[in-house]
Design an enzyme around this catalytic site. Structure first.
Site, PDB file in Angstrom:
ATOM      1  N   ASP A 101     -70.889  26.010  -7.187  1.00 48.20           N
ATOM      2  CA  ASP A 101     -71.184  25.262  -5.967  1.00 48.20           C
ATOM      3  C   ASP A 101     -70.493  26.019  -4.833  1.00 48.20           C
ATOM      4  O   ASP A 101     -69.318  26.395  -4.962  1.00 48.20           O
ATOM      5  CB  ASP A 101     -70.585  23.857  -6.027  1.00 48.20           C
ATOM      6  CG  ASP A 101     -71.419  22.872  -6.822  1.00 48.20           C
ATOM      7  OD1 ASP A 101     -72.398  23.293  -7.459  1.00 48.20           O
ATOM      8  OD2 ASP A 101     -71.060  21.679  -6.834  1.00 48.20           O
TER       9      ASP A 101
ATOM     10  N   HIS B 217     -69.674  29.563 -13.576  1.00 49.16           N
ATOM     11  CA  HIS B 217     -70.590  29.644 -14.715  1.00 49.16           C
ATOM     12  C   HIS B 217     -71.343  30.972 -14.670  1.00 49.16           C
ATOM     13  O   HIS B 217     -71.395  31.636 -13.637  1.00 49.16           O
ATOM     14  CB  HIS B 217     -71.565  28.471 -14.676  1.00 49.16           C
ATOM     15  CG  HIS B 217     -70.909  27.131 -14.770  1.00 49.16           C
ATOM     16  ND1 HIS B 217     -71.150  26.245 -15.797  1.00 49.16           N
ATOM     17  CD2 HIS B 217     -70.001  26.504 -13.952  1.00 49.16           C
ATOM     18  CE1 HIS B 217     -70.440  25.144 -15.617  1.00 49.16           C
ATOM     19  NE2 HIS B 217     -69.734  25.282 -14.495  1.00 49.16           N
TER      20      HIS B 217
ATOM     21  N   SER C  48     -62.277  29.784  -2.972  1.00 49.37           N
ATOM     22  CA  SER C  48     -62.282  31.238  -3.002  1.00 49.37           C
ATOM     23  C   SER C  48     -63.696  31.769  -2.842  1.00 49.37           C
ATOM     24  O   SER C  48     -64.533  31.122  -2.229  1.00 49.37           O
ATOM     25  CB  SER C  48     -61.644  31.754  -4.283  1.00 49.37           C
ATOM     26  OG  SER C  48     -61.320  33.118  -4.140  1.00 49.37           O
TER      27      SER C  48
END
Length: 262
Positions: free
Chosen positions: A86, A142, A226
């Protein structure tokens, strides 16, 4: 002058002691006191969280929270590359034959980013994509595609911020910050997933070291906001045309098409 002053302030405050102190605080029960304020300030979507806000005992637990089952769907088309996180889509573009690319007016070296010429050569003429994670985002990373892991390695020590000021005034944060890199061979084509550390809380935790990854599989997590950089070989992908800088992305959303699978 602004750049010099900014870098000086970062160097004065961005030491091991500061990072250690902040990390220990975030992992302590004392940090739970500020969880409600943190969630409010950063507008964390509590409906998606695996647990209720009061069940997180430390800020670290909240930073690295999981989502409820079914809150994200992974695009299953064999030709798709999906967002590994996300975040906010920052930029994309070509990697020059000189193994460099430009973002926000700053030139980045793939040789610096990956640590040597041999690794960088693989991506000359290819494509880069950059996704920024703010403190409000889900922080687990992921895999954007399926394949065999060819290499995992860590580079860098300190980290500059990766927000707008850090990108403008920092020392090439995407290629100089502390970073953890995973390279994947997918049907004979290579991708590098560069996980770039954030200032102060300079931590990226791998969740496994298996030889293969599946698209959408959890790989690692950041302990604060980040950035992720994706590097693809030449003629490997075509970025989804509708993607715009500043656009919110969700884990599993299609961001590119594999040209060999079209």
């Amino acid at each position: 002058m602004r750049r010099t002053l900014y870098r000086l302030m970062i160097e004065l405050t961005n030491g091991r002691f500061t990072s250690y102190t902040l990390r220990k605080f975030a992992q302590s029960r004392l940090s739970s006191i500020i969880i409600p304020s943190y969630a409010k300030v950063f507008q964390i979507n509590q409906d998606e969280m695996e647990k209720g806000l009061k069940e997180y005992r430390t800020l670290h637990e909240l930073f690295t929270r999981k989502l409820k089952e079914g809150k994200r769907s992974i695009d299953t088309d064999a030709s798709s590359i999906v967002s590994p996180v996300d975040g906010v889509f920052a930029d994309h573009g070509p990697i020059e034959d000189t193994k460099t690319f430009d973002i926000k007016g700053k030139r980045y070296s793939i040789v610096d980013m990956l640590g040597n010429e041999e690794r960088a050569q693989r991506y000359a003429g290819g494509t880069y994509m950059v996704i920024y994670l703010s403190p409000s985002h889900y922080h687990r990373i992921h895999s954007p595609l399926s394949g065999s892991v060819t290499e995992r390695f860590v580079l860098g020590r300190k980290s500059y911020p990766v927000n707008a000021a850090g990108m403008e005034y920092g020392k090439e944060p995407l290629s100089k910050n502390y970073r953890s890199v995973t390279e994947v061979n997918s049907d004979g084509e290579h991708m590098a997933l560069v996980k770039v550390g954030a200032m102060f809380v300079n931590s990226i935790e791998l969740l496994h070291e298996r030889d293969t990854v599946q698209k959408g599989e959890e790989m690692a997590y950041f302990t604060f906001g980040s950035t992720v950089v994706l590097l693809f070989e030449k003629d490997m992908i075509e970025v989804v045309q509708e993607l715009k800088s500043g656009q919110e992305l969700r884990l599993g959303e299609k961001i590119a098409t594999r040209l060999a699978h079209k």
